[in-house]
Design an enzyme around this catalytic site. Structure first.
Site, PDB file in Angstrom:
ATOM      1  N   LYS A 182      -2.794   6.988   0.832  1.00  0.00           N
ATOM      2  CA  LYS A 182      -2.490   7.084   2.517  1.00  0.00           C
ATOM      3  C   LYS A 182      -1.651   8.409   2.399  1.00  0.00           C
ATOM      4  O   LYS A 182      -0.658   8.266   2.951  1.00  0.00           O
ATOM      5  CB  LYS A 182      -2.133   5.992   3.225  1.00  0.00           C
ATOM      6  CG  LYS A 182      -2.209   6.024   4.565  1.00  0.00           C
ATOM      7  CD  LYS A 182      -2.375   4.465   5.058  1.00  0.00           C
ATOM      8  CE  LYS A 182      -2.060   4.551   6.855  1.00  0.00           C
ATOM      9  NZ  LYS A 182      -3.309   5.337   7.508  1.00  0.00           N
ATOM     10  N   HIS A 226       5.599  25.121  -4.977  1.00  0.00           N
ATOM     11  CA  HIS A 226       4.627  24.020  -4.979  1.00  0.00           C
ATOM     12  C   HIS A 226       4.867  22.828  -6.103  1.00  0.00           C
ATOM     13  O   HIS A 226       4.918  21.789  -5.378  1.00  0.00           O
ATOM     14  CB  HIS A 226       3.202  24.473  -5.554  1.00  0.00           C
ATOM     15  CG  HIS A 226       2.622  25.292  -4.505  1.00  0.00           C
ATOM     16  ND1 HIS A 226       3.032  26.685  -4.095  1.00  0.00           N
ATOM     17  CD2 HIS A 226       1.530  25.318  -3.949  1.00  0.00           C
ATOM     18  CE1 HIS A 226       2.142  27.212  -3.171  1.00  0.00           C
ATOM     19  NE2 HIS A 226       1.185  26.428  -3.180  1.00  0.00           N
ATOM     20  N   GLU A 278     -16.208   6.138   5.348  1.00  0.00           N
ATOM     21  CA  GLU A 278     -15.386   5.472   6.351  1.00  0.00           C
ATOM     22  C   GLU A 278     -15.271   6.333   7.616  1.00  0.00           C
ATOM     23  O   GLU A 278     -15.855   7.494   7.625  1.00  0.00           O
ATOM     24  CB  GLU A 278     -14.056   5.109   5.963  1.00  0.00           C
ATOM     25  CG  GLU A 278     -13.217   6.497   5.043  1.00  0.00           C
ATOM     26  CD  GLU A 278     -11.931   6.228   4.437  1.00  0.00           C
ATOM     27  OE1 GLU A 278     -11.494   5.087   4.826  1.00  0.00           O
ATOM     28  OE2 GLU A 278     -11.341   6.998   3.936  1.00  0.00           O
ATOM     29  N   ARG A 312      10.947  26.565  -0.828  1.00  0.00           N
ATOM     30  CA  ARG A 312       9.395  26.335  -0.873  1.00  0.00           C
ATOM     31  C   ARG A 312       9.119  26.496  -2.158  1.00  0.00           C
ATOM     32  O   ARG A 312       9.520  27.912  -2.691  1.00  0.00           O
ATOM     33  CB  ARG A 312       8.822  26.976   0.259  1.00  0.00           C
ATOM     34  CG  ARG A 312       7.455  26.833   0.276  1.00  0.00           C
ATOM     35  CD  ARG A 312       7.087  27.564   1.366  1.00  0.00           C
ATOM     36  NE  ARG A 312       5.594  27.213   1.745  1.00  0.00           N
ATOM     37  CZ  ARG A 312       4.291  27.443   0.793  1.00  0.00           C
ATOM     38  NH1 ARG A 312       4.680  28.180  -0.359  1.00  0.00           N
ATOM     39  NH2 ARG A 312       3.147  27.028   1.039  1.00  0.00           N
ATOM     40  N   ARG A 360       0.965  -0.974  -0.232  1.00  0.00           N
ATOM     41  CA  ARG A 360      -0.138  -0.123  -0.067  1.00  0.00           C
ATOM     42  C   ARG A 360       0.807   1.223   0.082  1.00  0.00           C
ATOM     43  O   ARG A 360       0.435   2.229  -0.628  1.00  0.00           O
ATOM     44  CB  ARG A 360      -0.995   0.003   1.102  1.00  0.00           C
ATOM     45  CG  ARG A 360      -1.943   1.370   1.112  1.00  0.00           C
ATOM     46  CD  ARG A 360      -3.018   1.169   2.003  1.00  0.00           C
ATOM     47  NE  ARG A 360      -2.420   1.225   3.399  1.00  0.00           N
ATOM     48  CZ  ARG A 360      -3.142   0.913   4.623  1.00  0.00           C
ATOM     49  NH1 ARG A 360      -4.386   1.055   4.528  1.00  0.00           N
ATOM     50  NH2 ARG A 360      -2.442   1.308   5.859  1.00  0.00           N
TER      51      ARG A 360
HETATM   52  N1  PMP Z   1      -9.586   4.766   6.515  1.00  0.00           N
HETATM   53  C1  PMP Z   1      -8.755   5.866   7.228  1.00  0.00           C
HETATM   54  C2  PMP Z   1      -9.257   7.237   6.621  1.00  0.00           C
HETATM   55  C3  PMP Z   1      -7.589   5.510   7.896  1.00  0.00           C
HETATM   56  O1  PMP Z   1      -6.896   6.500   8.435  1.00  0.00           O
HETATM   57  C4  PMP Z   1      -7.455   4.244   8.282  1.00  0.00           C
HETATM   58  C5  PMP Z   1      -6.354   3.773   9.197  1.00  0.00           C
HETATM   59  N2  PMP Z   1      -5.075   3.701   8.423  1.00  0.00           N
HETATM   60  C6  PMP Z   1      -8.342   3.092   7.789  1.00  0.00           C
HETATM   61  C7  PMP Z   1      -9.205   3.495   7.033  1.00  0.00           C
HETATM   62  C8  PMP Z   1      -7.914   1.744   8.058  1.00  0.00           C
HETATM   63  O2  PMP Z   1      -6.863   1.198   7.443  1.00  0.00           O
HETATM   64  P1  PMP Z   1      -6.046   0.140   8.201  1.00  0.00           P
HETATM   65  O3  PMP Z   1      -6.919  -1.036   8.406  1.00  0.00           O
HETATM   66  O4  PMP Z   1      -4.882  -0.293   7.060  1.00  0.00           O
HETATM   67  O5  PMP Z   1      -5.431   0.646   9.280  1.00  0.00           O
END
Ligand code: PMP
Length: 282
Positions: free
Chosen positions: A146, A102, A178, A100, A52
């Site tokens: 992420k 962008h 989520e 700095r 990931r």
């Molecule tokens: N969604 C978000 C926005 C998160 O920050 C997380 C935590 N990392 C998750 C879902 C769950 O992901 P994981 O199971 O990989 O921790």
């Protein structure tokens, strides 16, 4: 015992570890991260987290700070120097230091930072279930990456904190995407529902593993979005994340979910996940 951090080639006391002021992670949140659970000395689902991390980096055209083999050595060393058996390991990769501006620097050199903190897997306090509240999903359109651009998540979590809730589920176009730091699930008539993978949600590693465990154990999962009203009428609800595993949700926006206690499907999935992490005897 003092904690040890790693920043770009240097292991040091966490209290003295610093990043340069022109690091693009600080200036622009031009960075990605991972959180990995350390349980009984093992990094849980390490390869999935590494994959990931690469997807997140690739999504931003962010170079690797080192080879995967090098990364394994650094993370192992952070674990060793902190002398922890159970912990949460945080790693961030930024587009490094540059004056700095962008646009990407001409020859970026990615920076790597790693910290580890003590943590208890499966604390008894979460087993009884937690309350969750909801808020608008204010985030950008690449929530599948992420990144450390987490301000909307911070605001959502603060809302939960002020409401004495454990988590805040975010709502976009009428459906729950989520949580601020977790994936969201409900159970209805024995079947489990969670938002499908797309740009609106992070593909949680816990989510991914739980889907496999459910399939292997004849628990039906439907990857379909649900509305806040569906949570209120669901039989059960729960959330998943690396730092909390599988946690029953017993109240949503002040209303009880199901019986107001952890439900049987949630408890089964929680047990399956616990066995995945620590083995059946764990
Ligand atoms: N969604 C978000 C926005 C998160 O920050 C997380 C935590 N990392 C998750 C879902 C769950 O992901 P994981 O199971 O990989 O921790």
């Amino acid at each position: 015992m003092s904690r040890v951090a790693y920043v770009d080639g240097c292991y040091s006391d966490l209290r003295r570890a610093t990043v340069p002021i022109e690091d693009r992670g600080l200036q622009f949140a031009d960075s990605v991260y991972e959180v990995i659970a350390l349980v009984a000395g093992q990094l849980v689902d390490f390869d999935l987290h590494l994959a990931r991390l690469k997807r997140s980096r690739d999504g931003l055209g962010l170079p690797a700070p080192m080879t995967d083999a090098g990364l394994r050595v650094v993370l192992g060393e952070v674990v060793r120097r902190n002398r922890l058996r159970d912990g949460l390991l945080y790693l961030q990769v930024t587009r490094g230091q540059a004056p700095r501006g962008h646009a990407f620097p001409a020859a970026p050199r990615a920076s790597l930072m790693v910290t580890l903190r003590a943590w208890t897997p499966f604390p008894g306090s979460l087993a009884a279930g937690v309350p969750v509240v909801s808020t608008d999903d204010l985030r950008w359109r690449r929530c599948d990456l992420k990144t450390t651009g987490l301000l909307p998540n911070v605001l959502a979590k603060q809302r939960a904190h002020e409401a004495d809730a454990f988590e805040c589920w975010m709502v976009k176009a009428g459906v729950v995407t989520e949580g601020a730091s977790s994936n969201a699930w409900i159970v209805r008539d024995g079947s489990v529902h969670t938002h499908p993978l797309c740009d609106d949600v992070l593909g949680g590693i816990t989510r991914e593993v739980l889907l496999e465990l459910a399939a292997a154990n004849d628990i039906e999962v439907v990857e379909r979005a649900f509305r806040p009203a569906d949570v209120e009428t669901a039989d059960e609800a729960f959330l998943t994340s690396t730092s909390s595993f599988v946690v029953p949700v017993i109240a949503f926006d002040g209303s009880e979910v199901g019986t107001g206690a952890p439900g049987p499907v949630t408890c089964r999935l929680r047990d399956l996940y616990r066995n995945h992490v620590s083995g059946p005897a764990g």
